[in-house]
Design a protein around this motif. Structure first.
Motif, PDB file in Angstrom:
ATOM      1  N   THR A 294      55.586  28.180  30.670  1.00 33.13           N
ATOM      2  CA  THR A 294      54.480  27.934  31.587  1.00 33.13           C
ATOM      3  C   THR A 294      53.634  29.411  31.905  1.00 33.13           C
ATOM      4  N   LEU A 295      52.528  29.679  30.911  1.00 35.37           N
ATOM      5  CA  LEU A 295      51.923  30.963  31.202  1.00 35.37           C
ATOM      6  C   LEU A 295      50.893  30.788  32.142  1.00 35.37           C
ATOM      7  N   LYS A 296      51.011  31.818  32.914  1.00 31.62           N
ATOM      8  CA  LYS A 296      50.022  32.185  33.935  1.00 31.62           C
ATOM      9  C   LYS A 296      49.234  33.260  33.937  1.00 31.62           C
ATOM     10  N   LEU A 297      48.192  33.365  34.723  1.00 29.76           N
ATOM     11  CA  LEU A 297      47.408  34.595  34.997  1.00 29.76           C
ATOM     12  C   LEU A 297      47.163  34.908  36.271  1.00 29.76           C
ATOM     13  N   ASP A 298      47.027  35.938  36.633  1.00 30.05           N
ATOM     14  CA  ASP A 298      46.546  36.722  38.106  1.00 30.05           C
ATOM     15  C   ASP A 298      45.118  36.987  38.087  1.00 30.05           C
ATOM     16  N   VAL A 299      44.184  36.613  38.850  1.00 30.18           N
ATOM     17  CA  VAL A 299      42.851  36.895  38.729  1.00 30.18           C
ATOM     18  C   VAL A 299      42.688  37.561  40.268  1.00 30.18           C
ATOM     19  N   TYR A 300      42.332  38.974  40.287  1.00 26.66           N
ATOM     20  CA  TYR A 300      41.970  39.848  41.227  1.00 26.66           C
ATOM     21  C   TYR A 300      40.516  39.815  41.485  1.00 26.66           C
ATOM     22  N   THR A 301      39.906  39.258  42.453  1.00 30.37           N
ATOM     23  CA  THR A 301      38.569  39.189  42.821  1.00 30.37           C
ATOM     24  C   THR A 301      38.158  40.064  43.837  1.00 30.37           C
ATOM     25  N   PRO A 302      37.095  40.760  43.918  1.00 29.62           N
ATOM     26  CA  PRO A 302      36.527  41.657  45.208  1.00 29.62           C
ATOM     27  C   PRO A 302      36.366  40.637  46.164  1.00 29.62           C
ATOM     28  N   ARG A 303      37.015  41.091  47.477  1.00 25.29           N
ATOM     29  CA  ARG A 303      36.882  40.195  48.414  1.00 25.29           C
ATOM     30  C   ARG A 303      35.642  39.910  48.936  1.00 25.29           C
ATOM     31  N   ARG A 304      34.698  40.744  49.100  1.00 28.90           N
ATOM     32  CA  ARG A 304      33.287  40.617  49.483  1.00 28.90           C
ATOM     33  C   ARG A 304      32.501  40.061  48.415  1.00 28.90           C
ATOM     34  N   ILE A 305      32.816  39.348  47.440  1.00 29.59           N
ATOM     35  CA  ILE A 305      31.808  38.960  46.385  1.00 29.59           C
ATOM     36  C   ILE A 305      30.981  37.862  46.836  1.00 29.59           C
ATOM     37  N   LYS A 306      29.730  37.607  46.299  1.00 29.43           N
ATOM     38  CA  LYS A 306      29.025  36.687  46.945  1.00 29.43           C
ATOM     39  C   LYS A 306      29.147  35.450  46.099  1.00 29.43           C
ATOM     40  N   LYS A 307      28.711  34.342  46.625  1.00 30.89           N
ATOM     41  CA  LYS A 307      29.020  32.906  46.042  1.00 30.89           C
ATOM     42  C   LYS A 307      28.435  32.834  44.824  1.00 30.89           C
ATOM     43  N   SER A 308      27.132  33.296  44.444  1.00 24.56           N
ATOM     44  CA  SER A 308      26.632  33.108  43.236  1.00 24.56           C
ATOM     45  C   SER A 308      26.781  34.438  42.241  1.00 24.56           C
ATOM     46  N   GLU A 309      27.537  35.365  42.796  1.00 26.71           N
ATOM     47  CA  GLU A 309      27.691  36.546  41.944  1.00 26.71           C
ATOM     48  C   GLU A 309      28.680  36.367  40.688  1.00 26.71           C
ATOM     49  N   LYS A 310      28.454  37.085  39.487  1.00 24.24           N
ATOM     50  CA  LYS A 310      29.230  37.112  38.280  1.00 24.24           C
ATOM     51  C   LYS A 310      29.411  38.490  38.027  1.00 24.24           C
ATOM     52  N   LEU A 311      30.775  38.847  37.605  1.00 18.75           N
ATOM     53  CA  LEU A 311      31.193  39.945  37.150  1.00 18.75           C
ATOM     54  C   LEU A 311      31.678  40.128  35.840  1.00 18.75           C
ATOM     55  N   PRO A 312      31.597  41.397  35.407  1.00 20.19           N
ATOM     56  CA  PRO A 312      32.443  41.405  33.953  1.00 20.19           C
ATOM     57  C   PRO A 312      34.175  41.574  34.312  1.00 20.19           C
ATOM     58  N   ALA A 313      34.653  41.040  33.181  1.00 18.52           N
ATOM     59  CA  ALA A 313      36.053  40.945  33.515  1.00 18.52           C
ATOM     60  C   ALA A 313      36.976  41.553  32.490  1.00 18.52           C
ATOM     61  N   LEU A 314      38.112  42.087  33.084  1.00 22.56           N
ATOM     62  CA  LEU A 314      39.087  42.997  32.262  1.00 22.56           C
ATOM     63  C   LEU A 314      40.347  42.008  32.082  1.00 22.56           C
ATOM     64  N   LEU A 315      40.517  41.604  31.003  1.00 23.31           N
ATOM     65  CA  LEU A 315      41.891  40.776  30.547  1.00 23.31           C
ATOM     66  C   LEU A 315      42.675  41.404  29.920  1.00 23.31           C
ATOM     67  N   TRP A 316      44.135  41.597  30.697  1.00 27.20           N
ATOM     68  CA  TRP A 316      44.952  42.554  30.358  1.00 27.20           C
ATOM     69  C   TRP A 316      46.186  41.955  29.989  1.00 27.20           C
ATOM     70  N   MET A 317      47.077  42.412  28.912  1.00 26.97           N
ATOM     71  CA  MET A 317      48.159  41.984  28.590  1.00 26.97           C
ATOM     72  C   MET A 317      49.339  42.988  28.417  1.00 26.97           C
ATOM     73  N   HIS A 318      50.304  42.872  29.178  1.00 31.38           N
ATOM     74  CA  HIS A 318      51.321  43.733  29.478  1.00 31.38           C
ATOM     75  C   HIS A 318      52.130  44.098  28.427  1.00 31.38           C
ATOM     76  N   GLY A 319      52.594  45.141  28.277  1.00 29.96           N
ATOM     77  CA  GLY A 319      53.741  45.683  27.057  1.00 29.96           C
ATOM     78  C   GLY A 319      55.084  45.249  27.310  1.00 29.96           C
ATOM     79  N   GLY A 320      56.184  45.708  26.367  1.00 25.07           N
ATOM     80  CA  GLY A 320      57.484  45.434  26.688  1.00 25.07           C
ATOM     81  C   GLY A 320      58.145  44.850  25.150  1.00 25.07           C
ATOM     82  N   GLY A 321      57.495  44.960  23.843  1.00 23.80           N
ATOM     83  CA  GLY A 321      57.873  44.924  22.760  1.00 23.80           C
ATOM     84  C   GLY A 321      58.348  43.474  22.614  1.00 23.80           C
ATOM     85  N   PHE A 322      57.485  42.548  23.302  1.00 27.38           N
ATOM     86  CA  PHE A 322      57.673  41.055  23.117  1.00 27.38           C
ATOM     87  C   PHE A 322      58.815  40.474  23.575  1.00 27.38           C
ATOM     88  N   PHE A 323      59.636  41.281  24.281  1.00 28.54           N
ATOM     89  CA  PHE A 323      60.928  40.713  24.876  1.00 28.54           C
ATOM     90  C   PHE A 323      61.181  40.999  26.133  1.00 28.54           C
TER      91      PHE A 323
END
Length: 295
Positions: free
Chosen positions: A33-62
């Motif tokens: 079951t693959l999950k992702l955690d999204v960290y959003t600025p707390r004070r973001i406006k309802k209609s606001e859109k921001l660029p995103a950093l999509l990060w993949m952790h290391g660990g040698g695939f194990f």
């Protein structure tokens, strides 16, 4: 005076918790079951859109986790600087195997591992694109990133999609505006072309014995070993981008090894400033930083 001190500590606490974290399931693949955690600025406006950093952790695939301390710290940094920070889990296909991802892991197994990591990364990207409005993400400004194995997965997802993916139409809406790699490599830099080249941040040690700095075998395996597989590291990628007149920020550390795969927290301000200028402001910047490992 006591009130001033109290207000100061309240301010510190607010700054430390100035984002919200929401966890989503982006895919279910057999027992994973693959999950992702999204960290959003707390004070973001309802209609606001921001660029995103999509990060993949290391660990040698194990090994490795999306919510390791440094991954969380990076995503929080991103959210404090007007980005949506996203850290993903993916299938650790070499977990529990005797050969891990070394020279006894066959070339075919390595390529299959890369392929599935690329697919997982693209599935995560597809999820955030499809839910961009709810997540406050500007889908035109997604930066792919990762460390070590995660850097390999994200780099190959950006530049070798057509090499690894059979059903490309599934990801027609997935586009990356940039890439942020800490000690990563691609299977073949010839797949980097004018049509897919994007502003790229590359950190690498010249003596990395796991992920090659230039063009060399993965883990420097000998030609007769099962895991002999040539990869093109940051030096080759940067040269390719230079020839294509595409922006890059190449931070090479002489005599350093795979420790450069750690998140470069001391340089993050420069990294995000580079993306602001090249992606948001459409400037062409080609920078090479040469350092020497501290004794």
């Amino acid at each position: 005076m006591k009130h001033v001190i109290f207000l100061f500590f309240l301010s510190v606490i607010w700054n430390l918790s100035s984002q919200t974290k929401t966890t989503f399931v982006y895919s279910v693949k057999r027992s994973d079951t693959l999950k992702l955690d999204v960290y959003t600025p707390r004070r973001i406006k309802k209609s606001e859109k921001l660029p995103a950093l999509l990060w993949m952790h290391g660990g040698g695939f194990f090994e490795g986790k999306r919510n390791d301390r440094n991954n969380v710290k990076l995503c929080k940094y991103a959210s404090r600087n007007d980005y949506i920070g996203i850290s993903i889990s993916y299938r650790l296909l070499r977990k529990g195997t005797q050969s891990k991802f070394g020279c006894n892991c066959s070339k075919q197994e390595k390529l299959e591992t890369f392929k599935q990591a690329v697919i997982d990364f693209l599935d995560a990207a597809d999820f955030i694109v499809k839910n961009a409005n709810a997540l406050h993400i500007d889908a035109q400004y997604i930066i792919a990133g990762g460390s070590s194995a995660g850097a390999e997965g994200s780099l190959n997802a950006v530049y070798l999609r057509e090499y690894f993916v059979d059903s490309l139409e599934k990801y027609n809406d997935v586009k990356f505006a940039g890439v942020f790699s800490a000690a990563g490599a691609v299977v073949n830099a010839d797949y980097i072309k004018k049509t897919n080249a994007v502003p790229s941040v590359l950190f690498h040690g010249t003596n990395d014995q796991l992920v090659p700095f230039g063009s060399a075998p993965h883990h420097y395996c000998k030609p007769e070993s099962p895991g002999y597989l040539m990869l093109d590291g940051s030096e080759v990628i940067a040269k390719k981008l230079e020839d294509l007149e595409t922006s890059y920020y190449f931070n090479m550390v002489k005599e350093a090894g795979h420790e450069i795969s750690a998140v470069p927290f001391m340089d993050l301000k420069k990294v995000f400033h580079f993306f602001e200028r090249t992606i948001l402001n459409d400037e062409i910047i080609q920078t090479k930083i040469i350092k020497t490992k501290s004794p």
